[in-house]
Scaffold this active site. Structure first.
Site, PDB file in Angstrom:
ATOM      1  N   CYS A   1      18.805 -17.040  54.522  1.00  0.00           N
ATOM      2  CA  CYS A   1      19.654 -16.355  53.667  1.00  0.00           C
ATOM      3  C   CYS A   1      18.484 -15.127  53.255  1.00  0.00           C
ATOM      4  O   CYS A   1      18.868 -14.372  52.070  1.00  0.00           O
ATOM      5  CB  CYS A   1      19.936 -17.071  52.344  1.00  0.00           C
ATOM      6  SG  CYS A   1      18.514 -18.136  51.646  1.00  0.00           S
TER       7      CYS A   1
ATOM      8  N   TYR B   1      15.789 -29.284  57.024  1.00  0.00           N
ATOM      9  CA  TYR B   1      16.310 -28.744  55.659  1.00  0.00           C
ATOM     10  C   TYR B   1      18.054 -29.058  55.364  1.00  0.00           C
ATOM     11  O   TYR B   1      18.674 -28.162  55.126  1.00  0.00           O
ATOM     12  CB  TYR B   1      16.243 -27.162  55.541  1.00  0.00           C
ATOM     13  CG  TYR B   1      14.833 -26.614  55.712  1.00  0.00           C
ATOM     14  CD1 TYR B   1      13.870 -26.603  55.070  1.00  0.00           C
ATOM     15  CD2 TYR B   1      14.400 -26.255  57.262  1.00  0.00           C
ATOM     16  CE1 TYR B   1      12.553 -25.707  55.151  1.00  0.00           C
ATOM     17  CE2 TYR B   1      13.249 -25.478  57.445  1.00  0.00           C
ATOM     18  CZ  TYR B   1      12.375 -25.539  56.378  1.00  0.00           C
ATOM     19  OH  TYR B   1      11.274 -24.946  56.730  1.00  0.00           O
TER      20      TYR B   1
ATOM     21  N   ASP C   1      17.486 -24.063  58.434  1.00  0.00           N
ATOM     22  CA  ASP C   1      18.247 -23.383  57.437  1.00  0.00           C
ATOM     23  C   ASP C   1      17.202 -23.419  56.194  1.00  0.00           C
ATOM     24  O   ASP C   1      17.644 -24.138  55.046  1.00  0.00           O
ATOM     25  CB  ASP C   1      19.557 -24.136  57.297  1.00  0.00           C
ATOM     26  CG  ASP C   1      20.513 -22.828  56.156  1.00  0.00           C
ATOM     27  OD1 ASP C   1      19.949 -21.992  55.639  1.00  0.00           O
ATOM     28  OD2 ASP C   1      21.321 -23.372  55.881  1.00  0.00           O
TER      29      ASP C   1
ATOM     30  N   CYS D   1      33.505 -13.108  35.655  1.00  0.00           N
ATOM     31  CA  CYS D   1      32.507 -12.462  36.434  1.00  0.00           C
ATOM     32  C   CYS D   1      33.528 -12.102  37.759  1.00  0.00           C
ATOM     33  O   CYS D   1      34.095 -13.201  38.237  1.00  0.00           O
ATOM     34  CB  CYS D   1      31.361 -13.170  36.747  1.00  0.00           C
ATOM     35  SG  CYS D   1      30.314 -12.244  38.088  1.00  0.00           S
TER      36      CYS D   1
ATOM     37  N   GLU E   1      15.259 -33.973  55.062  1.00  0.00           N
ATOM     38  CA  GLU E   1      15.336 -33.195  53.714  1.00  0.00           C
ATOM     39  C   GLU E   1      14.452 -34.067  52.614  1.00  0.00           C
ATOM     40  O   GLU E   1      14.354 -35.117  52.846  1.00  0.00           O
ATOM     41  CB  GLU E   1      17.107 -33.344  53.308  1.00  0.00           C
ATOM     42  CG  GLU E   1      17.053 -32.981  51.966  1.00  0.00           C
ATOM     43  CD  GLU E   1      16.710 -31.441  51.801  1.00  0.00           C
ATOM     44  OE1 GLU E   1      15.913 -31.099  50.573  1.00  0.00           O
ATOM     45  OE2 GLU E   1      17.414 -30.306  52.266  1.00  0.00           O
TER      46      GLU E   1
ATOM     47  N   GLN F   1      26.530 -24.790  50.040  1.00  0.00           N
ATOM     48  CA  GLN F   1      26.855 -23.307  49.875  1.00  0.00           C
ATOM     49  C   GLN F   1      27.826 -22.934  48.941  1.00  0.00           C
ATOM     50  O   GLN F   1      28.740 -23.530  48.662  1.00  0.00           O
ATOM     51  CB  GLN F   1      27.090 -23.194  51.313  1.00  0.00           C
ATOM     52  CG  GLN F   1      25.993 -23.113  52.522  1.00  0.00           C
ATOM     53  CD  GLN F   1      25.237 -21.985  52.590  1.00  0.00           C
ATOM     54  OE1 GLN F   1      25.312 -21.195  51.981  1.00  0.00           O
ATOM     55  NE2 GLN F   1      24.214 -22.128  53.730  1.00  0.00           N
TER      56      GLN F   1
END
Length: 333
Positions: free
Chosen positions: A290, A194, A263, A41, A215, A165
């Site tokens: 995001c 987060y 985030d 890919c 978290e 990430q």
């Protein structure tokens, strides 16, 4: 992104068997559990794709059957490969329907003979009928059970279940901008909500007086604590908790934070969390998202509760997809 190919440092493949007995690996067709075969890919790490292909080729000689979702028979469900972009360390996670891998020592030797750069191999057991990839139980069968990577000059430990990430090249640019927008002078108390494995908070720690990371994922917090120690950050504290509850408690005790980094996941934040942020009265909120749609929804709350959006900065963290990361900086008053 300057070179928007093969950027994904985390590659997941589901395994299946076609009616003619051919073993395939790839991804689910959208809204189905039909497996679309993928050999390589353009957005996935090339080494990870090669490892998955060769594991597929090893199954027959090791008499390992793929898991059948309908019957519950078979062993191998998924393979997850994570690679440290800077370090080159590679983790392979074999997601099995039961904890026993036949001839596991020989399997490890055969795989590492093909790819000596693999630094750890883990068996994850998922014996439930679920769409979740990873189960609860894990056994390390080779290496230390985690990999490390370097981001923004800091070293991070990454476990199988920890969030990290997927595009480290763009993440460095993203975090650099987020920290710049926080306008830290070394006197601030910062909350990293987060926080995952502590990436933003640890990267910002040298410019702040104190950083508090929160978290819910216990594995991620365990990594975050070790990451702070590895990088010599003594002004960072991590909590396994709901960030909203922690901030409400701080506000009730008359405590204050100057900057909040948030985030959240793609679903965005919720009113309980945002209300807790507002109660703390930070001078600045740096909101990394995001999903611009849920971010726009959440910004309506903040801008109706005394905050002003000053700028939006999109980053191409997911080339060739419809997704992007956007930082919005908000200031009070």
């Amino acid at each position: 992104m300057d070179n928007p190919y093969h950027y994904r440092n985390k590659v997941h493949a589901v395994f299946d068997r076609q009616t003619d007995g051919t073993i395939i690996s790839g991804v689910y067709e959208e809204k189905t559990h039909r497996v679309v075969p993928v050999d390589d890919c353009l957005i996935e790490d090339e080494k990870a794709d090669a490892i998955i292909r060769d594991i597929r080729g090893m199954l027959r000689s090791f008499r390992i059957k793929t898991y059948d979702e309908d019957t519950g028979y078979g062993l191998l469900r998924h393979v997850l490969v994570r690679r440290g972009f800077s370090t080159g360390e590679i983790m392979v996670v074999l997601v099995l329907g039961s904890p026993i891998l036949p001839s596991k020592n020989n399997f490890v030797k055969a795989l590492r003979k093909l790819y000596p750069e693999i630094t750890t191999i883990i068996i994850n057991v998922n014996n439930k009928k679920t769409s979740m990839v990873l189960g609860e139980k894990e056994t390390v069968i080779y290496g230390k059970g985690y990999i490390e990577d370097v981001l923004c000059g800091q070293t991070f430990r990454i476990s199988p279940k920890s969030f990290y990430q997927v595009n480290p090249v763009q993440t460095e640019k993203l975090y650099a901008k987020a920290i710049e927008l926080a306008e830290l002078t070394g006197k601030e108390r910062v909350i990293d909500a987060y926080c995952g494995i502590g990436t933003i908070g640890i990267c910002a720690a040298d410019r702040a007086k104190e950083v508090i990371g929160v978290e819910l994922n216990r594995d991620a917090v365990r990594d975050a604590v070790r990451n702070a120690k590895t990088n010599g950050k003594k002004n960072v504290t991590f909590y396994t908790a709901d960030a909203g509850k922690i901030m409400v408690q701080m506000a009730e005790q008359g405590e204050h934070a100057n900057v909040v980094f948030m985030d959240p996941p793609r679903s965005g934040s919720d009113e309980t969390f945002m209300s807790a942020v507002v109660q703390l009265h930070p001078e600045r909120i740096v909101y990394i998202s995001c999903n611009p749609e849920t971010q726009a929804r959440d910004l309506k709350y903040f801008t109706s509760h005394g905050y002003r959006a000053q700028g939006a900065y999109p980053f191409d963290c997911f080339p060739f997809t419809a997704h992007t990361e956007v930082i919005v900086n908000l200031s009070r008053g």
